[in-house]
Design a protein around this motif. Sequence first.
Motif, PDB file in Angstrom:
ATOM      1  N   ASN A  11     -18.294  11.850 -27.045  1.00 53.48           N
ATOM      2  CA  ASN A  11     -19.290  12.871 -26.711  1.00 53.48           C
ATOM      3  C   ASN A  11     -20.318  12.266 -25.764  1.00 53.48           C
ATOM      4  OD1 ASN A  11     -18.321  14.977 -28.467  1.00 53.48           O
ATOM      5  ND2 ASN A  11     -19.029  13.710 -30.153  1.00 53.48           N
ATOM      6  N   GLY A  12     -20.090  12.399 -24.484  1.00 50.56           N
ATOM      7  CA  GLY A  12     -21.046  11.946 -23.491  1.00 50.56           C
ATOM      8  C   GLY A  12     -20.754  10.575 -22.922  1.00 50.56           C
ATOM      9  N   ALA A  13     -21.408  10.303 -21.798  1.00 53.36           N
ATOM     10  CA  ALA A  13     -21.170   9.070 -21.045  1.00 53.36           C
ATOM     11  C   ALA A  13     -21.573   7.821 -21.820  1.00 53.36           C
ATOM     12  CB  ALA A  13     -21.909   9.135 -19.713  1.00 53.36           C
ATOM     13  N   ALA A  45      -8.293   9.093 -16.053  1.00 53.84           N
ATOM     14  CA  ALA A  45      -8.092  10.268 -16.908  1.00 53.84           C
ATOM     15  C   ALA A  45      -9.386  10.659 -17.624  1.00 53.84           C
ATOM     16  CB  ALA A  45      -6.982  10.005 -17.923  1.00 53.84           C
ATOM     17  N   VAL A  46     -10.088   9.689 -18.176  1.00 57.40           N
ATOM     18  CA  VAL A  46     -11.322   9.981 -18.920  1.00 57.40           C
ATOM     19  C   VAL A  46     -12.428  10.450 -17.982  1.00 57.40           C
ATOM     20  CG1 VAL A  46     -13.127   8.943 -20.345  1.00 57.40           C
ATOM     21  CG2 VAL A  46     -10.740   8.495 -20.855  1.00 57.40           C
ATOM     22  N   ASN A  47     -12.541   9.826 -16.815  1.00 59.55           N
ATOM     23  CA  ASN A  47     -13.558  10.263 -15.851  1.00 59.55           C
ATOM     24  C   ASN A  47     -13.307  11.706 -15.427  1.00 59.55           C
ATOM     25  OD1 ASN A  47     -14.820   7.780 -15.931  1.00 59.55           O
ATOM     26  ND2 ASN A  47     -13.832   7.025 -14.078  1.00 59.55           N
ATOM     27  N   ASN A  48     -12.057  12.054 -15.147  1.00 63.27           N
ATOM     28  CA  ASN A  48     -11.733  13.439 -14.791  1.00 63.27           C
ATOM     29  C   ASN A  48     -12.051  14.383 -15.933  1.00 63.27           C
ATOM     30  OD1 ASN A  48     -10.839  12.613 -12.302  1.00 63.27           O
ATOM     31  ND2 ASN A  48      -8.684  12.991 -12.705  1.00 63.27           N
ATOM     32  N   ALA A  49     -11.734  13.994 -17.147  1.00 64.00           N
ATOM     33  CA  ALA A  49     -11.982  14.849 -18.311  1.00 64.00           C
ATOM     34  C   ALA A  49     -13.471  15.125 -18.484  1.00 64.00           C
ATOM     35  CB  ALA A  49     -11.398  14.205 -19.569  1.00 64.00           C
ATOM     36  N   PHE A  50     -14.316  14.122 -18.270  1.00 62.01           N
ATOM     37  CA  PHE A  50     -15.760  14.328 -18.426  1.00 62.01           C
ATOM     38  C   PHE A  50     -16.323  15.240 -17.345  1.00 62.01           C
ATOM     39  CE2 PHE A  50     -16.265  10.836 -21.524  1.00 62.01           C
ATOM     40  CZ  PHE A  50     -17.008  11.545 -22.443  1.00 62.01           C
ATOM     41  N   ARG A  51     -15.656  15.332 -16.214  1.00 64.37           N
ATOM     42  CA  ARG A  51     -16.104  16.276 -15.195  1.00 64.37           C
ATOM     43  C   ARG A  51     -15.828  17.721 -15.622  1.00 64.37           C
ATOM     44  NH1 ARG A  51     -13.485  12.618 -11.628  1.00 64.37           N
ATOM     45  NH2 ARG A  51     -15.020  11.198 -10.766  1.00 64.37           N
ATOM     46  N   ARG A  57     -11.301  13.937 -26.113  1.00 65.88           N
ATOM     47  CA  ARG A  57     -10.528  13.304 -27.178  1.00 65.88           C
ATOM     48  C   ARG A  57      -9.441  12.450 -26.535  1.00 65.88           C
ATOM     49  NH1 ARG A  57      -7.372  17.317 -30.220  1.00 65.88           N
ATOM     50  NH2 ARG A  57      -5.693  16.682 -28.860  1.00 65.88           N
ATOM     51  N   VAL A  58      -9.341  11.224 -27.026  1.00 65.02           N
ATOM     52  CA  VAL A  58      -8.369  10.266 -26.504  1.00 65.02           C
ATOM     53  C   VAL A  58      -7.394   9.913 -27.622  1.00 65.02           C
ATOM     54  CG1 VAL A  58      -8.085   7.937 -25.572  1.00 65.02           C
ATOM     55  CG2 VAL A  58     -10.094   9.288 -24.937  1.00 65.02           C
ATOM     56  N   LYS A  59      -6.104   9.974 -27.323  1.00 59.92           N
ATOM     57  CA  LYS A  59      -5.072   9.530 -28.258  1.00 59.92           C
ATOM     58  C   LYS A  59      -4.225   8.486 -27.554  1.00 59.92           C
ATOM     59  CE  LYS A  59      -4.241  13.537 -31.198  1.00 59.92           C
ATOM     60  NZ  LYS A  59      -3.199  14.461 -31.682  1.00 59.92           N
ATOM     61  N   ILE A  60      -3.949   7.416 -28.252  1.00 64.08           N
ATOM     62  CA  ILE A  60      -3.095   6.356 -27.714  1.00 64.08           C
ATOM     63  C   ILE A  60      -1.984   6.116 -28.715  1.00 64.08           C
ATOM     64  CG2 ILE A  60      -2.970   3.957 -26.972  1.00 64.08           C
ATOM     65  CD1 ILE A  60      -6.063   4.179 -26.617  1.00 64.08           C
ATOM     66  N   ARG A  61      -0.780   6.086 -28.217  1.00 65.83           N
ATOM     67  CA  ARG A  61       0.378   5.868 -29.075  1.00 65.83           C
ATOM     68  C   ARG A  61       1.351   4.969 -28.326  1.00 65.83           C
ATOM     69  NH1 ARG A  61       2.714  11.196 -31.218  1.00 65.83           N
ATOM     70  NH2 ARG A  61       1.068  10.844 -32.689  1.00 65.83           N
ATOM     71  N   LYS A  62       1.986   4.083 -29.054  1.00 63.58           N
ATOM     72  CA  LYS A  62       3.038   3.250 -28.471  1.00 63.58           C
ATOM     73  C   LYS A  62       4.346   3.587 -29.170  1.00 63.58           C
ATOM     74  CE  LYS A  62       4.393  -1.382 -27.261  1.00 63.58           C
ATOM     75  NZ  LYS A  62       4.179  -2.805 -27.475  1.00 63.58           N
ATOM     76  N   ILE A  63       5.341   3.912 -28.365  1.00 64.11           N
ATOM     77  CA  ILE A  63       6.681   4.193 -28.877  1.00 64.11           C
ATOM     78  C   ILE A  63       7.619   3.247 -28.139  1.00 64.11           C
ATOM     79  CG2 ILE A  63       8.516   5.898 -29.126  1.00 64.11           C
ATOM     80  CD1 ILE A  63       6.304   8.060 -29.058  1.00 64.11           C
ATOM     81  N   GLY A  64       8.163   2.285 -28.857  1.00 68.64           N
ATOM     82  CA  GLY A  64       9.006   1.283 -28.204  1.00 68.64           C
ATOM     83  C   GLY A  64       8.216   0.557 -27.134  1.00 68.64           C
ATOM     84  N   SER A  74     -13.004  19.392 -23.357  1.00 67.86           N
ATOM     85  CA  SER A  74     -13.427  20.653 -23.968  1.00 67.86           C
ATOM     86  C   SER A  74     -13.583  21.772 -22.943  1.00 67.86           C
ATOM     87  CB  SER A  74     -14.741  20.449 -24.721  1.00 67.86           C
ATOM     88  OG  SER A  74     -15.755  19.991 -23.829  1.00 67.86           O
ATOM     89  N   GLY A  75     -13.182  21.526 -21.710  1.00 68.09           N
ATOM     90  CA  GLY A  75     -13.318  22.536 -20.651  1.00 68.09           C
ATOM     91  C   GLY A  75     -12.238  23.600 -20.707  1.00 68.09           C
ATOM     92  N   HIS A  76     -12.275  24.478 -19.730  1.00 64.65           N
ATOM     93  CA  HIS A  76     -11.361  25.618 -19.672  1.00 64.65           C
ATOM     94  C   HIS A  76      -9.978  25.238 -19.150  1.00 64.65           C
ATOM     95  CE1 HIS A  76     -14.547  28.317 -20.772  1.00 64.65           C
ATOM     96  NE2 HIS A  76     -15.294  27.858 -19.787  1.00 64.65           N
ATOM     97  N   GLY A  77      -9.866  24.098 -18.489  1.00 65.71           N
ATOM     98  CA  GLY A  77      -8.586  23.673 -17.953  1.00 65.71           C
ATOM     99  C   GLY A  77      -8.355  24.194 -16.548  1.00 65.71           C
ATOM    100  N   PHE A  78      -7.228  23.800 -15.979  1.00 67.77           N
ATOM    101  CA  PHE A  78      -6.843  24.228 -14.637  1.00 67.77           C
ATOM    102  C   PHE A  78      -5.328  24.126 -14.519  1.00 67.77           C
ATOM    103  CE2 PHE A  78      -6.724  19.753 -14.291  1.00 67.77           C
ATOM    104  CZ  PHE A  78      -6.035  19.396 -13.153  1.00 67.77           C
ATOM    105  N   ALA A  79      -4.792  24.516 -13.399  1.00 61.45           N
ATOM    106  CA  ALA A  79      -3.345  24.519 -13.189  1.00 61.45           C
ATOM    107  C   ALA A  79      -2.870  23.117 -12.803  1.00 61.45           C
ATOM    108  CB  ALA A  79      -2.973  25.543 -12.122  1.00 61.45           C
ATOM    109  N   GLY A  80      -3.021  22.192 -13.718  1.00 59.40           N
ATOM    110  CA  GLY A  80      -2.702  20.788 -13.450  1.00 59.40           C
ATOM    111  C   GLY A  80      -1.257  20.540 -13.090  1.00 59.40           C
ATOM    112  N   ASN A  81      -0.342  21.194 -13.779  1.00 60.23           N
ATOM    113  CA  ASN A  81       1.077  20.976 -13.486  1.00 60.23           C
ATOM    114  C   ASN A  81       1.452  21.497 -12.103  1.00 60.23           C
ATOM    115  OD1 ASN A  81       1.878  19.545 -15.821  1.00 60.23           O
ATOM    116  ND2 ASN A  81       1.851  21.440 -16.981  1.00 60.23           N
ATOM    117  N   LEU A  82       0.825  22.583 -11.655  1.00 63.16           N
ATOM    118  CA  LEU A  82       1.067  23.071 -10.294  1.00 63.16           C
ATOM    119  C   LEU A  82       0.565  22.067  -9.268  1.00 63.16           C
ATOM    120  CD1 LEU A  82       0.204  26.873 -10.503  1.00 63.16           C
ATOM    121  CD2 LEU A  82       2.450  25.825 -10.194  1.00 63.16           C
TER     122      LEU A  82
END
Length: 137
Positions: A11-13, A45-51, A57-64, A74-82
């Motif tokens: 929550n915040g910088a 990724a985190v800098n973009n998210a704070f904008r 929220r950050v999740k880190i997972r290691k698989i193999g 917590s923003g509205h999102g955008f057409a990231g996949n496009l």
Amino acid sequence: MNIEVMTHEVNGADALIELRPRMRQIFTGLAGADTGKVEIIFNEAVNNAFRQGSKVRVKIRKIGEKLILRVKDSGHGFAGNLLLHSLCSQDMDQLFDEKLIDESGRGLLIMKAMADEVCFNHQGNEIMLVIKLGYNN
């Protein structure tokens, strides 16, 4: 082997500043020689998210030998996949040359170039980055 390493809400910088050294320790333990690359991807990724939102929220997972970073804002999102699709259809060297001097707009390009897989959720407020690690833990 599937290992849930961490889920953390920021929550915040100021909280992010406190979190970065901890993340470096986690990445060093998980990624070894790839720590620098993982840190760059994470920071973008985190800098973009704070904008986009005030909570991240950050999740880190290691698989193999894959490290999976998920960053959700917590923003509205955008057409990231496009946007990712449009990046894939362009010359990456030319894009880097064009964006090199820009104040913003390089984050997704950097993540796309450094991560092995990049995608957004349907809403466009969560990015998942997969990084194949180059050594055995």
